[in-house]
Enzyme design. Sequence first.
Site, PDB file in Angstrom:
ATOM      1  N   LYS A 148      90.325 122.498  -1.358  1.00  0.00           N
ATOM      2  CA  LYS A 148      89.286 122.792  -2.358  1.00  0.00           C
ATOM      3  C   LYS A 148      88.495 121.516  -2.666  1.00  0.00           C
ATOM      4  O   LYS A 148      88.908 120.400  -2.278  1.00  0.00           O
ATOM      5  CB  LYS A 148      89.947 123.327  -3.635  1.00  0.00           C
ATOM      6  CG  LYS A 148      90.892 122.328  -4.288  1.00  0.00           C
ATOM      7  CD  LYS A 148      91.661 122.933  -5.453  1.00  0.00           C
ATOM      8  CE  LYS A 148      92.636 121.925  -6.028  1.00  0.00           C
ATOM      9  NZ  LYS A 148      93.463 122.492  -7.105  1.00  0.00           N
ATOM     10  N   ARG A 174      98.005 128.116 -18.422  1.00  0.00           N
ATOM     11  CA  ARG A 174      96.626 128.002 -17.948  1.00  0.00           C
ATOM     12  C   ARG A 174      96.265 129.358 -17.353  1.00  0.00           C
ATOM     13  O   ARG A 174      95.614 130.142 -18.002  1.00  0.00           O
ATOM     14  CB  ARG A 174      96.508 126.843 -16.946  1.00  0.00           C
ATOM     15  CG  ARG A 174      95.081 126.468 -16.628  1.00  0.00           C
ATOM     16  CD  ARG A 174      94.992 125.247 -15.726  1.00  0.00           C
ATOM     17  NE  ARG A 174      95.583 125.476 -14.408  1.00  0.00           N
ATOM     18  CZ  ARG A 174      95.603 124.576 -13.428  1.00  0.00           C
ATOM     19  NH1 ARG A 174      95.071 123.374 -13.618  1.00  0.00           N
ATOM     20  NH2 ARG A 174      96.148 124.854 -12.263  1.00  0.00           N
ATOM     21  N   TYR A 213      75.620  94.316 -17.019  1.00  0.00           N
ATOM     22  CA  TYR A 213      75.158  94.995 -18.234  1.00  0.00           C
ATOM     23  C   TYR A 213      76.046  94.680 -19.425  1.00  0.00           C
ATOM     24  O   TYR A 213      77.281  94.686 -19.321  1.00  0.00           O
ATOM     25  CB  TYR A 213      75.184  96.513 -18.037  1.00  0.00           C
ATOM     26  CG  TYR A 213      74.032  97.056 -17.228  1.00  0.00           C
ATOM     27  CD1 TYR A 213      72.714  96.958 -17.680  1.00  0.00           C
ATOM     28  CD2 TYR A 213      74.264  97.700 -16.021  1.00  0.00           C
ATOM     29  CE1 TYR A 213      71.660  97.476 -16.943  1.00  0.00           C
ATOM     30  CE2 TYR A 213      73.220  98.229 -15.275  1.00  0.00           C
ATOM     31  CZ  TYR A 213      71.910  98.105 -15.738  1.00  0.00           C
ATOM     32  OH  TYR A 213      70.888  98.628 -15.015  1.00  0.00           O
ATOM     33  N   MET A 248      74.901 101.466 -11.474  1.00  0.00           N
ATOM     34  CA  MET A 248      74.759 102.711 -10.725  1.00  0.00           C
ATOM     35  C   MET A 248      74.922 102.487  -9.216  1.00  0.00           C
ATOM     36  O   MET A 248      75.568 103.277  -8.525  1.00  0.00           O
ATOM     37  CB  MET A 248      73.392 103.350 -11.003  1.00  0.00           C
ATOM     38  CG  MET A 248      73.274 104.738 -10.399  1.00  0.00           C
ATOM     39  SD  MET A 248      71.662 105.518 -10.640  1.00  0.00           S
ATOM     40  CE  MET A 248      71.632 105.754 -12.403  1.00  0.00           C
TER      41      MET A 248
HETATM   42  C1  LIG Z   1      94.793 122.106  -6.630  1.00  0.00           C
HETATM   43  C2  LIG Z   1      95.940 123.019  -6.615  1.00  0.00           C
HETATM   44  C3  LIG Z   1      97.063 122.741  -5.832  1.00  0.00           C
HETATM   45  C4  LIG Z   1      97.249 121.430  -5.096  1.00  0.00           C
HETATM   46  O1  LIG Z   1      97.667 120.484  -6.041  1.00  0.00           O
HETATM   47  P1  LIG Z   1      98.004 118.967  -5.637  1.00  0.00           P
HETATM   48  O2  LIG Z   1      98.552 118.376  -6.863  1.00  0.00           O
HETATM   49  O3  LIG Z   1      96.708 118.360  -5.223  1.00  0.00           O
HETATM   50  O4  LIG Z   1      98.959 119.064  -4.517  1.00  0.00           O
HETATM   51  C5  LIG Z   1      98.068 123.684  -5.772  1.00  0.00           C
HETATM   52  N1  LIG Z   1      97.970 124.834  -6.466  1.00  0.00           N
HETATM   53  C6  LIG Z   1      96.924 125.128  -7.257  1.00  0.00           C
HETATM   54  C7  LIG Z   1      96.884 126.404  -8.017  1.00  0.00           C
HETATM   55  C8  LIG Z   1      95.879 124.229  -7.365  1.00  0.00           C
HETATM   56  O5  LIG Z   1      94.833 124.519  -8.159  1.00  0.00           O
END
Ligand SMILES: *Cc1c(COP(=O)(O)O)cnc(C)c1O
Length: 362
Positions: free
Chosen positions: A35, A131, A256, A304
Amino acid sequence: MARPLIADIDLDALRHNYAVARALAPQSRSMAVIKANAYGHGAVACAKALEAVAPAFAVASLEEAETLREAGIRHPILLLEGIFEVKELARVEALGLWQVVHSDWQFDAVMNYPAAQPLPVWLKLDSGMHRLGYDPESFVDRWSRLKAAHRRVRDLHLVSHFASADQSDTAQFEHQWRVIESIRQRLEAPLCIANSPATLAKPVTHGQWNRPGIMLYGSNPLESELPAGVSLKPVMTLRSRLIAVQSLQGGEPVGYGSRWHTSRPSRIGVVAAGYGDGYDRHAADGTPILVDGQRCPLVGRVSMDMLTVDISHLPEADIGSEAVLWGRGLSVDEVASHGDTIGYTLLTGLLPRVPRRYHSGA
Ligand SMILES: *Cc1c(COP(=O)(O)O)cnc(C)c1O
């Protein structure tokens, strides 16, 4: 000469890390989590590099899955949060995606959808992170109803997520594990619950499947060191060069807001990399940077497009010297710790204007 900032992506290191995940959980199948553009590394390139070894991929949205399908990736792809709108189900079916179901509106949508073939469903249990997912009692009810809906649903799996599998204090992890384990026994549910921390440190959670993400990119998500014998390789090395050098007297401000001053005559290198590339503006004075392979402290606020580094101890360093911001020789986790953040945010935060350059010996 082009702007020298480049993210070198080592696809052999990615394959090495995937093999580590597999070896840690030999009885499980490991879906590679790619992802967020493979945590900033480029989802299509990473999927292609892992296609021959990973049986499935996981992403956060239909759009991310479509990008992979358009690039010719044919593997199963799990939508970790399922659909966001009912009308996405038609695309889920057409693209042959797997989906998480975490809420009743998704459950109803699947139960009412006239699929030509039953759809694989990964039902989400809230085991205590609060969650996504069903509380245990509702989970058992929805599981039974999905199980009974043979024409609508196939390949049911239990998914759940750990809030603190990375921590040395294991109380919350143990509570979540007990909730999952009692439901698994009641329903004889195949499990897919281990993220990277659990894959690395909680062998008890390695079910039929696991879902490693960050570890594939070479970052250690644990509070502690990696388990003995486990070694991950950084996949991304973010490198640039010095584009200017300032020779300053003691007591001069740099950058800065003059956050930092020289305390003695100093040479300050200016690196072409800044928060407009995704380098964290919160990086503190002293954040390490490798100039010509030598550790140097970042000094002054990150701009930046540029940042400044004290190279007083490196008389040979000059305009054109290489500067590694993180990666090989300098772990992204160490850099993150100087900005009160984590490797995940630095890697996923690398912005599109930084060219990715892919390397692979295979
Ligand atoms: C992003 C995610 C993972 C992977 O998590 P990592 O800590 O990067 O291994 C696994 N399960 C779900 C539901 C996630 O959102």
